[in-house]
Design an enzyme around this catalytic site. Structure first.
Site, PDB file in Angstrom:
ATOM      1  CG  ASP A  16      30.294  42.583 136.447  1.00  0.00           C
ATOM      2  OD1 ASP A  16      30.979  42.247 135.452  1.00  0.00           O
ATOM      3  OD2 ASP A  16      29.847  41.762 137.267  1.00  0.00           O
ATOM      4  CG  HIS A  33      37.060  45.704 128.703  1.00  0.00           C
ATOM      5  ND1 HIS A  33      36.224  45.457 129.768  1.00  0.00           N
ATOM      6  CD2 HIS A  33      37.698  44.531 128.445  1.00  0.00           C
ATOM      7  CE1 HIS A  33      36.345  44.172 130.120  1.00  0.00           C
ATOM      8  NE2 HIS A  33      37.230  43.597 129.332  1.00  0.00           N
ATOM      9  CG  LEU A 127      35.308  63.547 141.959  1.00  0.00           C
ATOM     10  CD1 LEU A 127      34.192  63.035 142.877  1.00  0.00           C
ATOM     11  CD2 LEU A 127      34.947  63.222 140.505  1.00  0.00           C
TER      12      LEU A 127
END
Ligand code: FPP
Length: 240
Positions: A16, A33, A127
């Protein structure tokens, strides 16, 4: 306690603050972004380096579809670009890539690209990087309930099994089936809420809220979040 016992298996991040980061620099929100993608890369690397097995990122909520069309379009373009650019690095680092959410709302092109990326990385095991896209916790629970009710209707011979189903059984209907619940959920940018994310799966997660805006959340911040987690006392409702 052994050092590696303090490393969370699954770290999840509510990214955020991209818009505010851009506005602070007199730029359009989409600039934030784009900078946020760099933080995605940094945290993925940090997760591999620290031995975290699952890193999940809340990239786009069901509610985010209500943002201006230009912003939604740019975010989807960034996903495509990031998948294209990062695939070789994910292969090199043994990263399995998964996208979870309401895939029916994504464009056929984006879905095809996601399928391709998921297939190519399926055998990687160092991962698992999960991107939550067009996801909301209430939607997830509802789609699970619908799938369960379909199963109940189609398999009357399994009535006893369904009646005896516990929370683990129901959890298999959620889109996160097979993925351990997050040990640690981080939210950046000073907001202290869950915003309809992983409502079921967050039942016993540790939470960390930081004022750092997502484009500034890099390796040092990721490592510092792990350090904070290592000091938490998890009791799961029991007495220690
Ligand atoms: C929240 O900031 C961020 C988002 C809604 C999008 C996160 C997306 C990316 C970092 C880009 C691509 C992701 C991947 C996985 C490659 P905000 O816009 O809500 O910021 P604000 O609260 O300051 O307005």
């Amino acid at each position: 306690m052994e050092e590696n016992e303090r490393i969370p298996v699954h770290v999840s991040i509510i990214m955020d603050g991209n818009g505010r980061w851009a506005e602070e620099r007199g730029q359009e929100r989409v600039y934030g972004h784009a900078a946020g993608v760099e933080s995605v890369r940094a945290c993925t690397e940090a997760a591999v380096e620290t031995g975290v097995k699952y890193l999940s990122l809340f990239a786009f909520s069901e509610e985010n579809w209500n943002r201006p069309e230009h912003e939604v379009h740019t975010l989807m373009e960034l996903m495509v670009k990031a998948m294209r650019d990062e695939l070789p690095t994910m292969m090199k680092n043994g990263v399995r890539f998964l996208v979870l959410g309401n895939r029916a709302r994504l464009s056929p092109e984006l879905n095809a690209m996601i399928d391709d990326c998921e297939d190519r990385t399926a055998a990687n095991g160092r991962l698992t990087l999960v991107i939550f896209l067009s996801y909301s916790g209430k939607w997830d629970i509802l789609q699970a309930a619908k799938k369960l009710s379909d199963d109940i209707a189609s398999h009357p011979e399994r009535a006893e099994e369904f009646a005896a189903m516990g929370v683990d059984g129901f959890g298999k209907y959620l889109v996160t089936s097979g993925i351990p619940d997050p040990d640690l959920i981080v939210r950046t940018s000073g907001e202290c809420r869950l915003s309809n994310y992983l409502l079921w799966q967050a039942a016993y997660s540790e939470f960390l809220f930081t004022d750092v805006l997502w484009p500034d959340f890099r390796k040092a911040e990721f490592r510092s979040a792990l350090k904070e987690y290592a000091g938490r006392d998890r009791r799961y409702g029991r007495v220690k």
